[in-house]
Write an enzyme that holds these catalytic residues in place. Structure first.
Site, PDB file in Angstrom:
ATOM      1  N   PRO A  11       0.048   3.293  -0.744  1.00 19.44           N
ATOM      2  CA  PRO A  11      -0.831   3.740  -1.824  1.00 19.44           C
ATOM      3  C   PRO A  11      -0.148   3.793  -3.186  1.00 19.44           C
ATOM      4  CG  PRO A  11      -0.268   5.571  -0.368  1.00 19.44           C
ATOM      5  CD  PRO A  11       0.194   4.307   0.308  1.00 19.44           C
ATOM      6  N   ASN A  12      -0.917   3.418  -4.167  1.00 23.90           N
ATOM      7  CA  ASN A  12      -0.562   3.450  -5.596  1.00 23.90           C
ATOM      8  C   ASN A  12       0.413   2.358  -6.010  1.00 23.90           C
ATOM      9  OD1 ASN A  12      -2.156   5.838  -6.202  1.00 23.90           O
ATOM     10  ND2 ASN A  12      -0.648   6.933  -4.960  1.00 23.90           N
ATOM     11  N   ARG A  19       2.308   2.126 -13.568  1.00 25.20           N
ATOM     12  CA  ARG A  19       2.371   3.524 -13.170  1.00 25.20           C
ATOM     13  C   ARG A  19       3.785   4.064 -13.390  1.00 25.20           C
ATOM     14  NH1 ARG A  19       3.664   4.605  -6.858  1.00 25.20           N
ATOM     15  NH2 ARG A  19       3.337   6.838  -6.818  1.00 25.20           N
ATOM     16  N   TYR A  24       9.358   3.818 -11.832  1.00 27.46           N
ATOM     17  CA  TYR A  24       9.160   2.658 -10.959  1.00 27.46           C
ATOM     18  C   TYR A  24       9.412   1.303 -11.635  1.00 27.46           C
ATOM     19  CZ  TYR A  24       7.091   6.183  -7.922  1.00 27.46           C
ATOM     20  OH  TYR A  24       6.890   7.295  -7.136  1.00 27.46           O
ATOM     21  N   ASN A  75       7.280  -0.263   2.165  1.00 26.11           N
ATOM     22  CA  ASN A  75       7.327   0.890   1.264  1.00 26.11           C
ATOM     23  C   ASN A  75       6.013   1.634   1.486  1.00 26.11           C
ATOM     24  OD1 ASN A  75       7.268   2.784  -0.710  1.00 26.11           O
ATOM     25  ND2 ASN A  75       7.885   1.409  -2.375  1.00 26.11           N
ATOM     26  N   ALA A  78       3.507   7.402  -0.645  1.00 30.00           N
ATOM     27  CA  ALA A  78       3.458   8.819  -0.255  1.00 30.00           C
ATOM     28  C   ALA A  78       3.222   9.013   1.244  1.00 30.00           C
ATOM     29  CB  ALA A  78       2.374   9.533  -1.058  1.00 30.00           C
ATOM     30  N   GLU A  99      12.871   0.160   5.545  1.00 28.65           N
ATOM     31  CA  GLU A  99      12.075   1.035   4.666  1.00 28.65           C
ATOM     32  C   GLU A  99      12.633   0.950   3.247  1.00 28.65           C
ATOM     33  OE1 GLU A  99      12.284   5.045   6.103  1.00 28.65           O
ATOM     34  OE2 GLU A  99      11.404   5.897   4.286  1.00 28.65           O
ATOM     35  N   HIS A 101      12.257   2.336  -0.825  1.00 23.87           N
ATOM     36  CA  HIS A 101      11.700   3.160  -1.912  1.00 23.87           C
ATOM     37  C   HIS A 101      12.303   2.685  -3.214  1.00 23.87           C
ATOM     38  CE1 HIS A 101       9.814   5.618   1.017  1.00 23.87           C
ATOM     39  NE2 HIS A 101      10.953   5.647   1.672  1.00 23.87           N
ATOM     40  N   ARG A 108      14.539  13.461  -6.231  1.00 24.73           N
ATOM     41  CA  ARG A 108      13.220  13.922  -6.694  1.00 24.73           C
ATOM     42  C   ARG A 108      12.792  15.179  -5.934  1.00 24.73           C
ATOM     43  NH1 ARG A 108       9.300   8.932  -6.906  1.00 24.73           N
ATOM     44  NH2 ARG A 108       8.132  10.383  -8.218  1.00 24.73           N
TER      45      ARG A 108
HETATM   46  C1  DQA Z   1       8.002   5.664  -3.356  1.00 25.38           C
HETATM   47  C2  DQA Z   1       8.422   7.142  -3.315  1.00 25.38           C
HETATM   48  C3  DQA Z   1       7.308   8.011  -2.774  1.00 25.38           C
HETATM   49  O1  DQA Z   1       7.732   9.371  -2.738  1.00 25.38           O
HETATM   50  C4  DQA Z   1       6.106   7.902  -3.670  1.00 25.38           C
HETATM   51  O2  DQA Z   1       5.041   8.674  -3.146  1.00 25.38           O
HETATM   52  C5  DQA Z   1       5.679   6.500  -3.914  1.00 25.38           C
HETATM   53  C6  DQA Z   1       6.697   5.478  -4.106  1.00 25.38           C
HETATM   54  C7  DQA Z   1       9.054   4.766  -4.025  1.00 25.38           C
HETATM   55  O3  DQA Z   1       8.927   3.560  -3.896  1.00 25.38           O
HETATM   56  O4  DQA Z   1       9.975   5.265  -4.695  1.00 25.38           O
HETATM   57  O5  DQA Z   1       4.502   6.210  -4.024  1.00 25.38           O
HETATM   58  O6  DQA Z   1       7.836   5.214  -2.013  1.00 25.38           O
END
Ligand code: DQA
Length: 145
Positions: A11-12, A19, A24, A75, A78, A99, A101, A108
């Site tokens: 998501p997102n 964003r 990011y 990735n 959340a 995985e 991020h 964070r």
């Molecule tokens: C994320 C880190 C997560 O905590 C966050 O909710 C994201 C992006 C990252 O790529 O740093 O949406 O996975």
């Protein structure tokens, strides 16, 4: 025949580049997929990208990977911190999982410090920006060789 790997984003991450760019970066998900596809080509891997804001759609894609993909870069956004269901789906997949991020989640909020997916992943990359996806693909190439 080239092996296929899935590059899954949760998501997102469709908003990547727009964003919170301080966290990011400015690269879009399209940029990431383009660079990863080119890198994969050189390593003998076909990269198939998928992004969804919906947990069930990501789970369905992981199920599909059981038949179609040799490895997964994910990735989970959340869902990393909340989804036992994505962990269970990955546990039903036999190949290697990396995985990723983009941000350093350990720097964070504390709710980002725990990952369900890390219980399954062969490797975890955090804080390398979007370059982390490429590092993950390189690692999958090694694991799949
Ligand atoms: C994320 C880190 C997560 O905590 C966050 O909710 C994201 C992006 C990252 O790529 O740093 O949406 O996975």
């Amino acid at each position: 025949m080239m092996k296929t790997i899935y590059l899954l984003n949760g998501p997102n991450l469709n908003l990547l580049g727009k964003r919170q760019p301080k966290i990011y970066g400015r690269e879009t998900l399209e940029d990431v997929l383009r660079d990863c596809t080119a890198l994969g080509q050189g390593l003998g891997l076909a990269v198939e990208g998928f992004q969804s804001n919906h947990e069930g759609a990501i789970i369905d894609k992981i199920h599909e990977a059981r038949e179609k993909a040799a490895g997964i870069v994910i990735n989970p956004g959340a869902f990393t911190h909340t989804s036992v269901a994505i962990l269970d789906a990955l546990n039903a997949f036999d190949g290697p999982v990396i995985e990723v991020h983009i941000s350093n989640v350990h720097k964070r909020e504390s709710f980002r410090h725990h990952s369900y997916v890390s219980l399954r992943a062969e490797g975890v990359i955090a804080g390398l920006g979007t370059e982390g996806y490429q590092a993950a693909i390189r690692r999958l190439a090694t694991l799949l060789a």
